[in-house]
Scaffold this active site. Structure first.
Site, PDB file in Angstrom:
ATOM      1  N   GLY A 227       0.848  -1.182   0.000  1.00  9.02           N
ATOM      2  CA  GLY A 227       0.000   0.000   0.000  1.00  9.02           C
ATOM      3  C   GLY A 227       0.879   1.226   0.000  1.00  9.02           C
TER       4      GLY A 227
ATOM      5  N   ALA B  42      10.814   1.270  -6.519  1.00  9.10           N
ATOM      6  CA  ALA B  42      11.856   2.251  -6.183  1.00  9.10           C
ATOM      7  C   ALA B  42      12.213   2.179  -4.702  1.00  9.10           C
ATOM      8  CB  ALA B  42      11.377   3.648  -6.550  1.00  9.10           C
ATOM      9  N   CYS B  43      11.359   1.521  -3.908  1.00 12.02           N
ATOM     10  CA  CYS B  43      11.671   1.351  -2.472  1.00 12.02           C
ATOM     11  C   CYS B  43      12.867   0.422  -2.271  1.00 12.02           C
ATOM     12  CB  CYS B  43      10.467   0.814  -1.720  1.00 12.02           C
ATOM     13  SG  CYS B  43       9.130   2.008  -1.611  1.00 12.02           S
TER      14      CYS B  43
ATOM     15  N   TYR C 189       9.283  -3.641   3.171  1.00 14.49           N
ATOM     16  CA  TYR C 189       8.850  -3.692   1.769  1.00 14.49           C
ATOM     17  C   TYR C 189      10.032  -3.642   0.780  1.00 14.49           C
ATOM     18  CZ  TYR C 189       6.273  -2.127  -2.425  1.00 14.49           C
ATOM     19  OH  TYR C 189       5.755  -1.998  -3.684  1.00 14.49           O
TER      20      TYR C 189
ATOM     21  N   LYS D 121      11.597  -6.566  -1.866  1.00 11.18           N
ATOM     22  CA  LYS D 121      11.688  -6.361  -3.316  1.00 11.18           C
ATOM     23  C   LYS D 121      13.109  -6.680  -3.801  1.00 11.18           C
ATOM     24  CE  LYS D 121       7.548  -4.860  -4.442  1.00 11.18           C
ATOM     25  NZ  LYS D 121       6.672  -5.784  -5.197  1.00 11.18           N
TER      26      LYS D 121
ATOM     27  N   ASN E  60       5.989   5.106  -7.953  1.00 12.09           N
ATOM     28  CA  ASN E  60       4.595   5.572  -7.722  1.00 12.09           C
ATOM     29  C   ASN E  60       3.678   5.571  -8.942  1.00 12.09           C
ATOM     30  OD1 ASN E  60       4.858   6.446  -4.885  1.00 12.09           O
ATOM     31  ND2 ASN E  60       6.378   7.808  -5.791  1.00 12.09           N
TER      32      ASN E  60
ATOM     33  N   THR F 173       9.462  15.067  -1.965  1.00 15.87           N
ATOM     34  CA  THR F 173       9.315  15.030  -3.430  1.00 15.87           C
ATOM     35  C   THR F 173       9.248  13.589  -3.938  1.00 15.87           C
ATOM     36  OG1 THR F 173      11.711  15.179  -3.595  1.00 15.87           O
ATOM     37  CG2 THR F 173      10.471  17.233  -3.864  1.00 15.87           C
TER      38      THR F 173
ATOM     39  N   ARG G 141      12.589  11.499  -3.924  1.00 11.62           N
ATOM     40  CA  ARG G 141      12.867  10.344  -4.802  1.00 11.62           C
ATOM     41  C   ARG G 141      12.452  10.682  -6.220  1.00 11.62           C
ATOM     42  NH1 ARG G 141       9.944   5.344  -2.852  1.00 11.62           N
ATOM     43  NH2 ARG G 141      11.735   5.077  -1.477  1.00 11.62           N
TER      44      ARG G 141
HETATM   45  P1  NAD Z   1      -2.560  -3.593  -5.322  1.00 13.40           P
HETATM   46  O1  NAD Z   1      -2.533  -3.682  -3.834  1.00 13.40           O
HETATM   47  O2  NAD Z   1      -3.683  -2.833  -5.949  1.00 13.40           O
HETATM   48  O3  NAD Z   1      -2.516  -5.046  -5.963  1.00 13.40           O
HETATM   49  C1  NAD Z   1      -1.815  -6.106  -5.392  1.00 13.40           C
HETATM   50  C2  NAD Z   1      -2.733  -7.298  -5.341  1.00 13.40           C
HETATM   51  O4  NAD Z   1      -2.020  -8.419  -4.817  1.00 13.40           O
HETATM   52  C3  NAD Z   1      -3.948  -7.081  -4.422  1.00 13.40           C
HETATM   53  O5  NAD Z   1      -5.148  -7.169  -5.154  1.00 13.40           O
HETATM   54  C4  NAD Z   1      -3.819  -8.194  -3.388  1.00 13.40           C
HETATM   55  O6  NAD Z   1      -5.067  -8.764  -3.008  1.00 13.40           O
HETATM   56  C5  NAD Z   1      -2.944  -9.198  -4.117  1.00 13.40           C
HETATM   57  N1  NAD Z   1      -2.293 -10.107  -3.173  1.00 13.40           N
HETATM   58  C6  NAD Z   1      -1.696  -9.782  -1.997  1.00 13.40           C
HETATM   59  N2  NAD Z   1      -1.270 -10.895  -1.378  1.00 13.40           N
HETATM   60  C7  NAD Z   1      -1.600 -11.942  -2.180  1.00 13.40           C
HETATM   61  C8  NAD Z   1      -1.452 -13.343  -2.074  1.00 13.40           C
HETATM   62  N3  NAD Z   1      -0.861 -13.903  -1.008  1.00 13.40           N
HETATM   63  N4  NAD Z   1      -1.927 -14.119  -3.069  1.00 13.40           N
HETATM   64  C9  NAD Z   1      -2.555 -13.563  -4.150  1.00 13.40           C
HETATM   65  N5  NAD Z   1      -2.733 -12.249  -4.292  1.00 13.40           N
HETATM   66  C10 NAD Z   1      -2.264 -11.436  -3.324  1.00 13.40           C
HETATM   67  O7  NAD Z   1      -1.147  -2.979  -5.757  1.00 13.40           O
HETATM   68  P2  NAD Z   1      -0.654  -2.431  -7.165  1.00 13.40           P
HETATM   69  O8  NAD Z   1      -0.497  -0.978  -7.023  1.00 13.40           O
HETATM   70  O9  NAD Z   1      -1.491  -2.976  -8.255  1.00 13.40           O
HETATM   71  O10 NAD Z   1       0.799  -3.075  -7.226  1.00 13.40           O
HETATM   72  C11 NAD Z   1       1.120  -4.205  -8.034  1.00 13.40           C
HETATM   73  C12 NAD Z   1       2.595  -4.536  -7.869  1.00 13.40           C
HETATM   74  O11 NAD Z   1       3.386  -3.399  -8.227  1.00 13.40           O
HETATM   75  C13 NAD Z   1       3.004  -4.916  -6.458  1.00 13.40           C
HETATM   76  O12 NAD Z   1       3.975  -5.916  -6.506  1.00 13.40           O
HETATM   77  C14 NAD Z   1       3.620  -3.646  -5.922  1.00 13.40           C
HETATM   78  O13 NAD Z   1       4.550  -3.905  -4.901  1.00 13.40           O
HETATM   79  C15 NAD Z   1       4.283  -3.085  -7.170  1.00 13.40           C
HETATM   80  N6  NAD Z   1       4.490  -1.636  -7.087  1.00 13.40           N
HETATM   81  C16 NAD Z   1       3.428  -0.789  -7.131  1.00 13.40           C
HETATM   82  C17 NAD Z   1       3.631   0.579  -7.049  1.00 13.40           C
HETATM   83  C18 NAD Z   1       2.491   1.547  -7.112  1.00 13.40           C
HETATM   84  O14 NAD Z   1       2.732   2.757  -7.022  1.00 13.40           O
HETATM   85  N7  NAD Z   1       1.253   1.124  -7.244  1.00 13.40           N
HETATM   86  C19 NAD Z   1       4.927   1.085  -6.891  1.00 13.40           C
HETATM   87  C20 NAD Z   1       5.992   0.187  -6.837  1.00 13.40           C
HETATM   88  C21 NAD Z   1       5.764  -1.175  -6.952  1.00 13.40           C
END
Ligand code: NAD
Length: 347
Positions: free
Chosen positions: A93, A133-134, A163, A167, A192, A235, A302
């Protein structure tokens, strides 16, 4: 001596090849599922832990499975017949979530280890991993006027606790599945991501969605004020969802990027105060800003250095923040008012 692995050319991806997308009930996975479906792929399997009625997007004609992928058997089931696997499932999140729930974030390592092994055993041709990016060294991010992060800045490692370390470790798994076992893996470090159909309330939302919601709420309730986490000077850069999807596709299918982490983000860095001002302008209001200095805020600054992606793909994410924010604001406004009327909405 370093060995260079010969990259065998893949047969052309057919429209009926098996595509598996995990985290498909969430923001980016849901949008990616829709993209493949709209491109005419016919054997898409979308997987998420959430019950189907909680998925942000359910795409007709796509096989949707509700499976907890921290369980190894479920990962094998998810990967059956897969030609390409897009691993986007993670317990994550915005700052409010990743600073408070580090154990949950770290436990996503189970998803990644089991998914990699299951994809490998299923004979998948390519595996995409959504890093972040984290994963970068936090000591390089202690000033709002930060130097943009280039790929080599992840080491020496001092990632975001919980987190970010998860990664980084999962990136290494991806690299070794290529080096030792020959499965083609792709690793993008997202910066992001925002846009319609993302989380906008409930504690997991990120800054752009949270600010849009607060502004909409302030207008609706007539308070004329919103609370900002931190002092507003931090930022970040923000990437619109369409750019993220395009980048995933390009990175996954670039043989020169196998097992090579690459930034996927914009280099348009703004402060949180700038972001608020942009949303106010879209909404046509000027609000009183109150700063909550005890709220979780993350690193001071960042930004994404896009030299490498421009060199490799002759492209970088380029949707202007104003354009993406306008679409996001409009969508959240619709969700907000639909919820108020008692309708079921994505949150
Ligand atoms: P999101 O939370 O909307 O989607 C992630 C999904 O993974 C959720 O629907 C959740 O229910 C599912 N999930 C969690 N645990 C699970 C499990 N054990 N089995 C099956 N499903 C599971 O997040 P997002 O923004 O769509 O992010 C997708 C990916 O991108 C993630 O890996 C996140 O770390 C990465 N990411 C996202 C951002 C961003 O800004 N949104 C930035 C950097 C990295």
């Amino acid at each position: 001596m370093e060995k260079t692995r010969l990259v065998e050319k893949d047969p052309k991806l057919r429209k009926d090849d098996g595509i598996v997308i995990t985290g498909a009930g969430g923001f980016i996975g849901g949008a990616l599922t829709r993209r493949f479906h709209d491109q005419g792929f016919t054997r898409i399997r979308a997987v998420d832990k959430k019950p189907l009625y909680e998925w942000y997007q359910r795409v007709p004609g796509v096989e949707c499975l509700s499976l907890d992928l921290s369980n190894e058997d479920n990962c094998r089931r998810a990967c059956e017949g897969a030609v390409e696997v897009y691993q986007l499932a993670a317990d994550m999140g915005g700052m409010g979530f990743i600073e408070r729930f580090r154990v949950e974030c770290l436990r996503s390592i189970l998803i990644n280890t089991h998914m990699l092994e299951a994809a490998y055993r299923a004979g998948a041709r390519r595996f995409f991993y959504s890093s972040s990016a984290c994963a970068y060294n936090t000591q390089l991010q202690q000033d709002p006027n930060v130097r943009a992060l280039k790929e080599s800045d992840a080491y020496p490692a001092m990632a975001e606790r919980g987190y970010g370390w998860e990664k980084l470790m999962s990136e290494m798994f991806c690299q070794e599945y290529w080096a030792e076992r020959g499965m083609k893996t792709s690793i993008a470090r997202f910066h992001n991501v925002y846009g319609p159909n993302g989380t906008w309330d409930g504690g997991r939302e990120k800054a752009p969605a949270a600010i849009c919601r607060k502004v909409i709420e302030a207008i609706d309730t007539g308070t004329g004020r919103i609370t900002i986490w931190g002092d507003g000077t931090r930022t970040r850069s923000f990437m619109y969802i369409d750019d993220c999807l395009k980048g995933i596709d390009a990175i996954m299918h670039c043989d020169d990027l196998i097992a090579t982490p690459i930034n996927l983000g914009t280099s348009e860095m703004v402060s949180i105060n700038d972001l608020v001002a942009k949303v106010e302008k879209i909404a046509g209001v000027k609000l009183k800003l109150e700063y909550d200095l005890s709220a979780p805020v993350g690193v001071a600054g960042r930004n994404s250095d896009n030299t490498f992606i421009k060199q490799m793909l002759h492209w970088e994410p380029n949707t202007p923040l104003n354009t993406g924010l306008r679409a996001t604001y409009q969508w959240i406004k619709e969700q907000y008012h639909a919820r108020k009327k008692g309708q079921r909405v994505v949150e």
